[in-house]
Design a protein around this motif. Structure first.
Motif, PDB file in Angstrom:
ATOM      1  N   SER A 174       0.836  -1.204   0.000  1.00  0.00           N
ATOM      2  CA  SER A 174       0.000   0.000   0.000  1.00  0.00           C
ATOM      3  C   SER A 174       0.868   1.250   0.000  1.00  0.00           C
ATOM      4  N   VAL A 175       0.294   2.332  -0.520  1.00  0.00           N
ATOM      5  CA  VAL A 175       0.968   3.630  -0.502  1.00  0.00           C
ATOM      6  C   VAL A 175       0.170   4.564   0.407  1.00  0.00           C
ATOM      7  N   THR A 176       0.864   5.505   1.023  1.00  0.00           N
ATOM      8  CA  THR A 176       0.235   6.410   1.972  1.00  0.00           C
ATOM      9  C   THR A 176      -0.473   7.552   1.250  1.00  0.00           C
ATOM     10  N   THR A 177      -1.717   7.828   1.650  1.00  0.00           N
ATOM     11  CA  THR A 177      -2.497   8.906   1.047  1.00  0.00           C
ATOM     12  C   THR A 177      -3.197   9.709   2.149  1.00  0.00           C
ATOM     13  N   ILE A 178      -3.865  10.787   1.757  1.00  0.00           N
ATOM     14  CA  ILE A 178      -4.608  11.579   2.734  1.00  0.00           C
ATOM     15  C   ILE A 178      -5.941  10.917   3.098  1.00  0.00           C
ATOM     16  N   ALA A 179      -6.336   9.897   2.344  1.00  0.00           N
ATOM     17  CA  ALA A 179      -7.503   9.072   2.706  1.00  0.00           C
ATOM     18  C   ALA A 179      -6.971   7.779   3.308  1.00  0.00           C
ATOM     19  N   ASN A 180      -6.381   7.887   4.494  1.00  0.00           N
ATOM     20  CA  ASN A 180      -5.535   6.823   5.029  1.00  0.00           C
ATOM     21  C   ASN A 180      -6.274   5.531   5.354  1.00  0.00           C
ATOM     22  N   ALA A 181      -7.556   5.595   5.682  1.00  0.00           N
ATOM     23  CA  ALA A 181      -8.288   4.382   6.032  1.00  0.00           C
ATOM     24  C   ALA A 181      -8.461   3.455   4.828  1.00  0.00           C
ATOM     25  N   MET A 182      -8.187   3.975   3.624  1.00  0.00           N
ATOM     26  CA  MET A 182      -8.296   3.186   2.406  1.00  0.00           C
ATOM     27  C   MET A 182      -6.928   2.769   1.875  1.00  0.00           C
ATOM     28  N   ASP A 183      -5.886   2.955   2.685  1.00  0.00           N
ATOM     29  CA  ASP A 183      -4.535   2.594   2.257  1.00  0.00           C
ATOM     30  C   ASP A 183      -4.298   1.099   2.469  1.00  0.00           C
ATOM     31  N   VAL A 184      -4.897   0.301   1.596  1.00  0.00           N
ATOM     32  CA  VAL A 184      -4.850  -1.154   1.701  1.00  0.00           C
ATOM     33  C   VAL A 184      -4.395  -1.718   0.361  1.00  0.00           C
ATOM     34  N   GLY A 185      -3.346  -2.521   0.391  1.00  0.00           N
ATOM     35  CA  GLY A 185      -2.785  -3.075  -0.841  1.00  0.00           C
ATOM     36  C   GLY A 185      -3.214  -4.499  -1.144  1.00  0.00           C
ATOM     37  N   ASP A 186      -3.912  -5.142  -0.202  1.00  0.00           N
ATOM     38  CA  ASP A 186      -4.387  -6.511  -0.396  1.00  0.00           C
ATOM     39  C   ASP A 186      -5.697  -6.682   0.365  1.00  0.00           C
ATOM     40  N   PRO A 187      -6.797  -6.136  -0.168  1.00  0.00           N
ATOM     41  CA  PRO A 187      -8.064  -6.150   0.557  1.00  0.00           C
ATOM     42  C   PRO A 187      -8.566  -7.560   0.852  1.00  0.00           C
ATOM     43  N   SER A 188      -8.737  -7.881   2.124  1.00  0.00           N
ATOM     44  CA  SER A 188      -9.117  -9.233   2.528  1.00  0.00           C
ATOM     45  C   SER A 188     -10.455  -9.659   1.941  1.00  0.00           C
ATOM     46  N   ASN A 189     -11.416  -8.752   1.922  1.00  0.00           N
ATOM     47  CA  ASN A 189     -12.765  -9.132   1.522  1.00  0.00           C
ATOM     48  C   ASN A 189     -12.942  -9.335   0.025  1.00  0.00           C
ATOM     49  N   PHE A 190     -11.887  -9.161  -0.754  1.00  0.00           N
ATOM     50  CA  PHE A 190     -11.968  -9.532  -2.164  1.00  0.00           C
ATOM     51  C   PHE A 190     -12.339 -11.002  -2.295  1.00  0.00           C
ATOM     52  N   ALA A 191     -11.858 -11.820  -1.356  1.00  0.00           N
ATOM     53  CA  ALA A 191     -12.177 -13.251  -1.388  1.00  0.00           C
ATOM     54  C   ALA A 191     -13.676 -13.476  -1.266  1.00  0.00           C
ATOM     55  N   ARG A 192     -14.343 -12.663  -0.456  1.00  0.00           N
ATOM     56  CA  ARG A 192     -15.795 -12.804  -0.306  1.00  0.00           C
ATOM     57  C   ARG A 192     -16.525 -12.349  -1.566  1.00  0.00           C
ATOM     58  N   VAL A 193     -16.057 -11.256  -2.175  1.00  0.00           N
ATOM     59  CA  VAL A 193     -16.687 -10.763  -3.403  1.00  0.00           C
ATOM     60  C   VAL A 193     -16.599 -11.826  -4.493  1.00  0.00           C
ATOM     61  N   LEU A 194     -15.429 -12.405  -4.645  1.00  0.00           N
ATOM     62  CA  LEU A 194     -15.240 -13.431  -5.672  1.00  0.00           C
ATOM     63  C   LEU A 194     -16.089 -14.656  -5.375  1.00  0.00           C
ATOM     64  N   ASP A 195     -16.171 -15.051  -4.101  1.00  0.00           N
ATOM     65  CA  ASP A 195     -16.984 -16.209  -3.730  1.00  0.00           C
ATOM     66  C   ASP A 195     -18.459 -15.932  -3.970  1.00  0.00           C
ATOM     67  N   LEU A 196     -18.899 -14.714  -3.688  1.00  0.00           N
ATOM     68  CA  LEU A 196     -20.302 -14.351  -3.840  1.00  0.00           C
ATOM     69  C   LEU A 196     -20.739 -14.393  -5.302  1.00  0.00           C
ATOM     70  N   TYR A 197     -19.863 -13.953  -6.204  1.00  0.00           N
ATOM     71  CA  TYR A 197     -20.224 -13.855  -7.621  1.00  0.00           C
ATOM     72  C   TYR A 197     -19.722 -15.011  -8.473  1.00  0.00           C
ATOM     73  N   GLY A 198     -18.609 -15.585  -8.084  1.00  0.00           N
ATOM     74  CA  GLY A 198     -18.130 -16.774  -8.786  1.00  0.00           C
ATOM     75  C   GLY A 198     -17.274 -16.524 -10.007  1.00  0.00           C
TER      76      GLY A 198
END
Length: 435
Positions: free
Chosen positions: A298-322
């Protein structure tokens, strides 16, 4: 109801076990085996219902098989003792203000509900101490720490990246003491999240210490966030009879919030589509463009709560849609630089008289640029602007009023402990804390 792992290599478990374990043994995230459709009458009557009434019906669909109805109603009522207004900002664009809870951030809903649900299960068994681990890039730590403060039988450890959260955010969890321990990690949010995940997968540690997570990887944290999507629709329905072509724009970091919205849609909420609004950490946007999910630091930004380089819940999105194709039908993406965030935040205040925070700014701009003429957009304003005081004031040149509850946090004394990016050191610390 049973919960299965997104990796499909672990046995399904009960709600109680999914909440207490947090992460499945095969490193997957838990998903409910059934996502119940809500009846048409519910959607027809929603505009006449309160936030608590709507949330209880949605909660019953998820948790009603495992929690007594009376207890579940109490959990919902205690969680949602504040309002969530829908405010018109500009033509066809509304803000869902999720920052009216105790720590002035959207995560108050999930954190408070999880604290009460975990307490519900703990009160029905032995009083072995449960250790809640939470990695935070900003608001998660404060919401969880305050949600679990003084809850018997529970210790909370908040891991946060040194010098990468705002001062106000830090003081909301680093000054509490009691059963809350703040660990200042010499690294990034992704490093903090990695330490937490490794802790859950360490056999020796888990045999000695009872662990759970309060990040959005925990089903009890992210599922309650679906409540306010239904309530937003209900508020809009009061103004527009049977709203059509509704678009939600969600500032996205670890993707728990937008995943909850996708669950709401699967349950029957009439949403046309979602926009995942990112800062420069645009891993999901690149996935939408290429079909390849490629995490990166991740890179540091002024919207710091969104500074995520590997979002965990992507696994749920992919599982939900297939599939990639199915995801792209419901979700689009956007990404903004710090300069774009600054320009938009200043302009919206000047033109529309509405003060955004840097994260909500991304959600607003995504609607401003992507909303079609026949669509109505709601963006999630996820935190009060005063939580990013220096940033917002430097952008607008105007003084931001700090709510009293935040001022009280600033009077406390920081009690953080330093922690290196080293799992051995983290494991040793937890083992010693639970002797």
């Amino acid at each position: 109801m049973k919960y299965y792992s997104t990796n499909k290599n672990s046995e399904s478990v009960s709600l109680r076990d999914a909440v207490i374990k947090g992460l499945a043994p095969d490193k997957g995230l838990y998903m409910p085996e059934v996502i119940k459709q809500l009846p048409p009458a519910f959607f027809h009557n929603m505009k006449e219902m309160s936030l608590r009434e709507i949330s209880f019906i949605v909660a019953e669909a998820f948790f009603g098989e495992d929690v007594d109805a009376g207890d579940l109603k109490k959990l919902v009522d205690e969680t949602l003792n504040f309002d969530i207004p829908l405010v018109k900002v500009s033509d066809r664009i509304y803000s869902l203000e999720l920052f009216h809870g105790p720590t002035l951030a959207f995560k108050d809903v999930g954190a408070r509900f999880m604290a009460r649900l975990l307490g519900y299960f703990m009160n029905r068994e032995s009083r072995q101490t449960v250790n809640v681990l939470v990695a935070t890039s900003g608001d998660t730590g404060s919401a969880v720490a305050n949600g679990f403060l003084d809850v018997p039988g529970i210790k909370v450890y908040v891991l946060y990246p040194k010098d990468k959260v705002s001062k106000i955010q830090e003081m909301q969890f680093a000054t509490l003491g009691k059963n809350i321990t703040a660990l200042e990690v010499d690294g990034t949010f992704d490093d903090c999240q990695s330490l937490v995940k490794k802790a859950f997968l360490d056999k020796e540690l888990n045999e000695a210490v009872k662990l759970t997570s309060a990040n959005s990887i925990n089903v009890a944290r992210f599922l309650p966030q679906s409540f306010y999507y239904f309530y937003a629709y209900a508020q809009l329905a009061k103004e527009q009879k049977d709203p059509e072509n509704l678009v939600f724009s969600v500032p996205s970091g670890n993707f728990g919030n937008i995943t909850a919205g996708l669950f709401a849609k699967r349950m029957g909420l009439p949403v046309k589509r979602f926009i995942a609004a990112n800062n420069r950490n645009d891993i999901f946007l690149q996935y939408l463009r290429t079909g390849r999910y490629e995490p990166r630091p991740s890179v540091t930004t002024i919207a710091n709560a969104m500074d995520v380089g590997d979002p965990s819940n992507f696994a749920r999105v992919l599982d939900l849609y297939g599939s990639y194709e199915a995801i792209c039908k419901d979700v689009s993406g956007a990404s903004y630089t710090d300069e774009q965030i600054r320009e938009t935040l200043a302009r919206v205040l000047k033109v529309d008289g509405y003060l955004l925070d840097p994260h909500g700014t991304c959600g607003y701009r995504a609607l401003e640029e992507g909303l079609q003429p026949d669509e109505t957009g709601i963006f999630l304003e996820t935190a009060h602007p005063s939580k990013f005081l220096e940033t917002v004031e430097s952008i607008t040149g105007a003084q931001v009023v700090i709510p009293l509850r935040l001022q009280e946090f600033m009077l406390g004394s920081k009690q953080s402990l330093s922690m290196p990016v080293d799992f051995g050191a983290f494991k040793h610390f937890l083992m010693n804390q639970n002797k």
